[in-house]
Design an enzyme around this catalytic site. Structure first.
Site, PDB file in Angstrom:
ATOM      1  N   GLU A 217       0.857  -1.199   0.000  1.00 22.71           N
ATOM      2  CA  GLU A 217       0.000   0.000   0.000  1.00 22.71           C
ATOM      3  C   GLU A 217       0.893   1.250   0.000  1.00 22.71           C
ATOM      4  OE1 GLU A 217      -1.611   0.766   3.906  1.00 22.71           O
ATOM      5  OE2 GLU A 217      -3.403   1.751   3.108  1.00 22.71           O
TER       6      GLU A 217
ATOM      7  N   ASN B 214      -7.076   5.894  -1.894  1.00 23.53           N
ATOM      8  CA  ASN B 214      -5.963   4.994  -1.592  1.00 23.53           C
ATOM      9  C   ASN B 214      -6.137   3.816  -2.561  1.00 23.53           C
ATOM     10  OD1 ASN B 214      -4.110   3.224  -0.447  1.00 23.53           O
ATOM     11  ND2 ASN B 214      -4.617   3.822   1.657  1.00 23.53           N
TER      12      ASN B 214
ATOM     13  N   LYS C 259      -9.492   1.730  -2.048  1.00 27.09           N
ATOM     14  CA  LYS C 259      -9.727   1.201  -0.694  1.00 27.09           C
ATOM     15  C   LYS C 259     -11.137   1.534  -0.189  1.00 27.09           C
ATOM     16  CE  LYS C 259      -7.185   1.211   3.761  1.00 27.09           C
ATOM     17  NZ  LYS C 259      -5.943   1.724   4.397  1.00 27.09           N
TER      18      LYS C 259
ATOM     19  N   GLU D 137      -5.972   8.851   7.892  1.00 27.38           N
ATOM     20  CA  GLU D 137      -6.391   8.354   6.574  1.00 27.38           C
ATOM     21  C   GLU D 137      -7.774   8.868   6.192  1.00 27.38           C
ATOM     22  OE1 GLU D 137      -5.835   4.464   4.711  1.00 27.38           O
ATOM     23  OE2 GLU D 137      -4.837   3.877   6.560  1.00 27.38           O
TER      24      GLU D 137
ATOM     25  N   CYS E 137      -4.912  -3.027   2.931  1.00 29.75           N
ATOM     26  CA  CYS E 137      -4.628  -2.911   4.359  1.00 29.75           C
ATOM     27  C   CYS E 137      -5.824  -3.165   5.267  1.00 29.75           C
ATOM     28  CB  CYS E 137      -3.976  -1.559   4.669  1.00 29.75           C
ATOM     29  SG  CYS E 137      -3.226  -1.584   6.317  1.00 29.75           S
TER      30      CYS E 137
ATOM     31  N   ASN F 250       0.181  -1.015   5.401  1.00 25.88           N
ATOM     32  CA  ASN F 250       1.065  -0.271   6.310  1.00 25.88           C
ATOM     33  C   ASN F 250       0.403  -0.357   7.670  1.00 25.88           C
ATOM     34  OD1 ASN F 250       3.120   2.009   4.870  1.00 25.88           O
ATOM     35  ND2 ASN F 250       1.442   1.320   3.560  1.00 25.88           N
TER      36      ASN F 250
HETATM   37  N1  CDT Z   1      -3.111   1.469   6.417  1.00 26.28           N
HETATM   38  C1  CDT Z   1      -4.006   0.898   7.240  1.00 26.28           C
HETATM   39  O1  CDT Z   1      -5.156   0.686   6.872  1.00 26.28           O
HETATM   40  N2  CDT Z   1      -3.578   0.606   8.472  1.00 26.28           N
HETATM   41  C2  CDT Z   1      -4.439   0.111   9.514  1.00 26.28           C
HETATM   42  C3  CDT Z   1      -3.883   0.549  10.828  1.00 26.28           C
HETATM   43  C4  CDT Z   1      -4.834   0.370  11.923  1.00 26.28           C
HETATM   44  S1  CDT Z   1      -6.010   1.624  12.070  1.00 26.28           S
HETATM   45  C5  CDT Z   1      -5.168   2.951  12.713  1.00 26.28           C
HETATM   46  C6  CDT Z   1      -4.572  -1.410   9.513  1.00 26.28           C
HETATM   47  O2  CDT Z   1      -5.705  -1.899   9.582  1.00 26.28           O
HETATM   48  O3  CDT Z   1      -3.556  -2.109   9.497  1.00 26.28           O
END
Ligand code: CDT
Length: 307
Positions: free
Chosen positions: A47, A107, A124, A143, A169, A194
Site C-alpha cells: 500500500e 488509496n 480502498k 487516513e 490494508c 502499512n
Molecule cells: N493502512 C491501514 O489501513 N492501516 C491500519 C492501521 C490500523 S487503524 C489505525 C490497519 O488496519 O492495518
C-alpha cells in the site's frame, strides 16, 4: 493442466519523507528484477508504495500534500517500472495515492498484466483512523482526512489465468471484503498494507499486531478457498515502527511463505489455483451450504442494534 502462478510478495522497508520517487521506483525495479530472476509471473508491492506513509502527519491545507498523490498511472516517475515489467514479461500490483481530475483522493492499487496492460484499479473501501487532527497522539493516522472511501466495492478480474481480486490494508480485517470476492469466485486476493505496531486507541493490541495480521488473512483465505498475498511496508519509518510479516497464504489457510525482515525483501511461492476448488467445492460450497436469507442484517445495518 495445472494453473500455477509463481507470485512474489515484494515487501518494502521504510520510505523517508525526503526520499524521492525516483529512488523509491529504483527500489521497486530492483525487487521486480529479483522476482523475475526467481521465475515470478507476478510481483505484489505494498500500500502507498511510492512515498512515506503521509497520513501520519496532519496539515490544515490538504493541497499542501498533493505531491504525495499521483494524478495519472503510469505517472511520469513510474514509467520506468511499467517499462521494465513489460520488458521482462512480469505482472505487478502497486499501491499508491490517487488524486483524480475531479479532486477526489483515493488509496488505490493497480494490477498490471505480464504484457503491460492494466487489468484493474481498486480503491480502498474501509478507511481507518480519524478525520481530524488529534494533536495529543504520538503520531496521526489521518487516513479518513486524506482519502475518500470507495463506493466501487470489491471486484474480481480474470488475469494470470485466475480470478483475481484486490484489497488494501484495513480491508483485510473485515470478513465482508473476502466474502464479496468469494461470491465472485475469487482465487487470488492481493493486499498491500502499512500497519503501525503501536495502536494508540488500545495499546494492549500492540503485541498482537502480527497475530491479528495472520489471523485475518489466514481465516479469509480458508473461509473463501482463496490464495491471499499480504505485502507490508514495514520497519521504522519517520519514527513509527510498522509491521513486516508479509505472507502468502494458501486456500487451506496455511502460510506458505513469510518475510523474515522488516526491510526490502522478496518472498515467493508457486501458487496452484486449482487448490481453491478443494475448498470451494467441498466445505465452502457456497451454493449448497450458505444461508443468505438469514444473513440480511449484514447489508441492512451498519452498527450494532440492541434488541
Ligand atoms: N493502512 C491501514 O489501513 N492501516 C491500519 C492501521 C490500523 S487503524 C489505525 C490497519 O488496519 O492495518
Amino acid at each position: 493442466m495445472t494453473r500455477i502462478i509463481t507470485i512474489g510478495a515484494a515487501q518494502l522497508g521504510p520510505i523517508n519523507r525526503t526520499d524521492t520517487r525516483e529512488v523509491v521506483v529504483q527500489r521497486l525495479i530492483a525487487l521486480l528484477r529479483q522476482a523475475h530472476s526467481a521465475g515470478c509471473d507476478l510481483v505484489v508491492f505494498p500500500e502507498l508504495a511510492l512515498t512515506t506513509f503521509f497520513p501520519r502527519w496532519f496539515v490544515e491545507d490538504i493541497s499542501e500534500t498533493n505531491h504525495y498523490y499521483e494524478a495519472e498511472m503510469p505517472s511520469p516517475v513510474t514509467v520506468p517500472l511499467f517499462d521494465e515489467a513489460k520488458r521482462l514479461g512480469i505482472g505487478f500490483c502497486l499501491g499508491y495515492a490517487e488524486l483524480t481530475a475531479q479532486g477526489e483522493r483515493f488509496n488505490t492499487q493497480i494490477l498490471v498484466e505480464k504484457d503491460g496492460s492494466v487489468v484493474a484499479k481498486y480503491r480502498k473501501v474501509h478507511i481507518p483512523g480519524h478525520e481530524h487532527n488529534e494533536p495529543d497522539r504520538a503520531f496521526q493516522h489521518a487516513e479518513r482526512y486524506y482519502f475518500t472511501p470507495s463506493e466501487e466495492g470489491f471486484g474480481v478480474w480474470k488475469a494470470f489465468g485466475a480470478r483475481v481480486g484486490m484489497m488494501i490494508c484495513n480491508d483485510r480485517r473485515w470478513p465482508e471484503s473476502y466474502r464479496v470476492m468469494g461470491l465472485q469466485g475469487v482465487e487470488l486476493i492481493l493486499c498491500g498494507y502499512n500497519t503501525p505496531i503501536h495502536y494508540i486507541p488500545d495499546p494492549s493490541q500492540d503485541i498482537l499486531q502480527g497475530f491479528h495480521n495472520a489471523l485475518v488473512m489466514q481465516s479469509g483465505a480458508y473461509q473463501n478457498g482463496t490464495w491471499v498475498v499480504g505485502v507490508a511496508k514495514g520497519g521504522l519509518e519517520e519514527g513509527v515502527d510498522s509491521l513486516g510479516q508479509s505472507m502468502i497464504v494458501a486456500p487451506s489457510g496455511q502460510i506458505v511463505a513469510q518475510a523474515l525482515t522488516t526491510d526490502d525483501e522478496l518472498i515467493m511461492a508457486h501458487c496452484d489455483m486449482d487448490w481453491c476448488a478443494r475448498y470451494t467445492q467441498t466445505l465452502f460450497d457456497f451454493d449448497r451450504y450458505r444461508r443468505p436469507e438469514v444473513y440480511t442484517r449484514i447489508t441492512a445495518q451498519r452498527g450494532v442494534e440492541l434488541q
